[in-house]
Design a protein around this motif. Structure first.
Motif, short mmCIF file in Angstrom:
data_model
loop_
_atom_site.label_atom_id
_atom_site.label_comp_id
_atom_site.label_asym_id
_atom_site.label_seq_id
_atom_site.Cartn_x
_atom_site.Cartn_y
_atom_site.Cartn_z
N ASP A 217 0.90 -1.18 -0.01
CA ASP A 217 -0.04 -0.15 0.08
C ASP A 217 0.99 1.17 0.08
N GLY A 218 0.22 2.29 -0.14
CA GLY A 218 1.08 3.64 -0.55
C GLY A 218 1.70 4.05 0.72
N VAL A 219 1.16 3.91 1.89
CA VAL A 219 1.67 4.49 3.12
C VAL A 219 2.96 3.54 3.49
N THR A 220 2.79 2.18 3.38
CA THR A 220 4.00 1.28 3.57
C THR A 220 5.05 1.80 2.78
N PHE A 221 4.84 2.01 1.40
CA PHE A 221 5.87 2.49 0.63
C PHE A 221 6.44 3.65 0.83
N LYS B 259 9.16 3.68 3.57
CA LYS B 259 10.40 3.11 2.81
C LYS B 259 11.09 4.21 2.41
N ILE B 260 10.39 4.95 1.44
CA ILE B 260 10.87 6.19 0.91
C ILE B 260 11.44 7.28 1.76
N MET B 261 10.56 7.48 2.81
CA MET B 261 11.05 8.52 3.95
C MET B 261 12.37 7.97 4.56
N THR B 262 12.35 6.48 4.78
CA THR B 262 13.53 6.17 5.57
C THR B 262 14.94 6.08 4.87
N ALA C 9 -9.43 9.59 4.19
CA ALA C 9 -8.92 10.61 4.96
C ALA C 9 -7.66 10.15 5.89
N GLU C 10 -8.35 9.05 6.73
CA GLU C 10 -7.49 8.54 7.87
C GLU C 10 -6.20 8.03 7.07
N THR C 11 -6.09 7.45 6.17
CA THR C 11 -4.84 6.82 5.54
C THR C 11 -3.89 8.21 5.08
N THR C 12 -4.56 9.32 4.52
CA THR C 12 -3.85 10.51 3.96
C THR C 12 -3.06 11.30 5.13
N LEU C 13 -4.01 11.13 6.27
CA LEU C 13 -3.33 12.02 7.43
C LEU C 13 -2.43 11.16 8.02
N GLU C 14 -2.14 9.94 7.94
CA GLU C 14 -1.08 9.15 8.36
C GLU C 14 0.10 9.23 7.43
N ALA C 15 -0.18 9.49 6.37
CA ALA C 15 1.01 9.86 5.23
C ALA C 15 1.26 11.06 5.53
N LEU C 16 0.80 12.08 5.70
CA LEU C 16 1.30 13.44 6.03
C LEU C 16 2.07 13.51 7.32
N GLU C 17 1.63 12.69 8.38
CA GLU C 17 2.37 12.59 9.46
C GLU C 17 3.81 12.02 9.15
N ILE C 18 3.81 11.09 8.33
CA ILE C 18 5.01 10.08 8.09
C ILE C 18 5.96 11.00 7.22
N GLY C 19 5.46 12.01 6.46
CA GLY C 19 6.47 13.02 5.69
C GLY C 19 5.83 13.37 4.19
N ALA C 20 4.69 12.91 3.86
CA ALA C 20 4.32 13.26 2.58
C ALA C 20 4.07 14.91 2.63
N VAL C 21 4.49 15.62 1.67
CA VAL C 21 4.29 16.94 1.45
C VAL C 21 2.89 17.49 1.51
N ASP C 22 1.75 16.56 0.69
CA ASP C 22 0.87 17.20 0.36
C ASP C 22 -0.10 16.18 -0.32
N PHE C 23 -1.21 16.50 -0.47
CA PHE C 23 -2.13 15.56 -1.10
C PHE C 23 -3.40 16.18 -1.97
N ILE C 24 -3.68 15.46 -2.86
CA ILE C 24 -5.08 15.77 -3.57
C ILE C 24 -6.06 14.72 -3.28
N ALA C 25 -7.10 15.07 -3.47
CA ALA C 25 -8.33 14.23 -3.30
C ALA C 25 -9.17 14.25 -4.60
N LYS C 26 -9.18 12.98 -4.77
CA LYS C 26 -10.06 12.53 -6.03
C LYS C 26 -11.50 11.90 -5.63
N PRO C 27 -12.73 12.16 -6.45
CA PRO C 27 -13.87 11.71 -5.85
C PRO C 27 -13.83 10.03 -6.05
#
Length: 350
Positions: free
Chosen positions: A64-68, A71-74, A91-109
């Motif tokens: 999944d994207g968060v696990t990957f 690995k990228i941020m490490t 939303a929950e998964t994206t917030l976790e990603a932002l805490e890990i170090g993703a810069v931003d997100f876009i939300a698709k319907p």
């Protein structure tokens, strides 16, 4: 810009990969150097293509994207923009990603993602370009719970504004504030479902109570109120008590919720009894409102350049004379508390 921003698109949908490639390539400053259908392929293409930014789907096969992302941020910290869905789970998964170090997100319907992405093409390109300038892997302080005791009067109120990078920054600040902190009102640029999930996430982890603000909520110490997505949050005074008020009036400074709207209401309603802080984010939202707070007698703080993921909003506020003191993210909570306590003492002496 002489050098184009090199982007790698990682998404399991061939249709979405093609669409994102087309939309991003329309910007002369962006070059899509490759795509990948899953993280295992993406890992090899990151090494081969050395992209400046990766767009990363949250839900993919094999990994999944968060696990990957972990690995990228490490292994190779780099700017990542998540591609999420407008759902509670997304939303929950994206917030976790932002805490890990993703810069931003876009939300698709959820339905007709292709049409939805086409409608936000400008936002997509803007976020990719901002991500390329972000200070990824800058070593921000890890959130820590504090043993500090708040001793100022009940009339104090703290207003905080943030955008890109704010998920990590706000958590860092709140975790370092005491449970019995002054009441805090926050505007963070985020879609509706995401603000509710964000508030719930903070409430589980932070010392104080955190909730998405509701219309006419009484504003009380030990409580943080997050502006709901698509609604402006303002502070009003009713029968000698501060309350939240929400509105769906037109966007201000390009945003709803707008930091400027919140800060101006605090300037008008609370004045010298307030402390304002502007954190990481792109654009200029909050600069004029923070200046209004300073002119009204409030103490104003801005996150410094070295600790900000995106030094946009704090920079504009500082350049316009709205910021009395610039501080690093790791010292922001202490600066807020010191401002509250010193102004409370000054009020007692007066």
């Amino acid at each position: 810009m002489d050098k184009k921003i090199k982007v790698l698109i990682v998404d399991d949908s061939a249709v979405i990969r093609q669409l994102l490639s087309m939309l991003l390539s329309e910007d002369p400053e962006i070059e899509v150097v490759g795509t990948a259908g899953d993280p295992l392929i993406a890992r090899d293409r990151i090494k081969a293509l050395n992209p400046d930014v990766v767009t990363l789907d949250v839900e993919m096969p094999n990994m999944d994207g968060v696990t990957f992302l972990r690995k990228i941020m490490t292994l190779r910290p780099m700017p990542v923009v998540m591609v999420s869905t407008l759902t509670q789970a997304g939303a929950e998964t994206t917030l976790e990603a932002l805490e890990i170090g993703a810069v931003d997100f876009i939300a698709k319907p959820v339905h007709d993602a292709a049409q939805g992405l086409s409608e936000i093409a400008g936002e997509l390109r803007s976020k990719v370009k901002q991500a390329a300038r972000a200070r990824v892997g800058r070593g921000a302080a890890a959130p820590r719970k504090t043993n500090r005791i708040y001793s100022a009067g009940k009339e104090k109120l703290v207003a905080i504004g943030a955008s890109t990078g704010g998920v990590e920054a706000l958590k860092t600040v709140l975790m370092d504030l005491p449970a019995e902190c002054p009441p805090i009102v926050v505007t963070q640029h985020m879609p509706p479902r995401f603000t509710a999930a964000f508030a719930e996430r903070l409430n589980r982890e932070c010392p104080m109570k955190v909730s998405e603000a509701k219309h006419n909520d009484p504003i009380e110490p030990g409580h943080v109120y997050i502006a709901p997505g698509s609604h402006h949050l303002e502070v009003v005074r009713v029968s000698n008590q501060y309350r939240c008020t929400l509105s769906e009036s037109a966007p201000v400074s390009g945003h709803r919720p707008s930091v400027d709207v919140l800060f101006r209401s605090v300037a008008d309603t609370v004045g010298r009894g307030a402390v304002g802080a502007i954190l990481t984010g792109m654009g200029k939202d909050g600069a004029e409102g923070l200046l209004a707070m300073r002119k009204a007698g409030a103490y104003t703080l801005g996150q410094d350049e070295s600790s900000a993921l995106i030094y946009g909003m704090p920079r504009v506020a500082f350049e316009r004379g709205a910021v009395m003191k610039q501080v690093s993210l790791s010292h922001m909570a202490d600066a807020i508390m010191e401002a509250c306590e010193s102004s409370a003492r000054a009020a007692v002496r007066a």
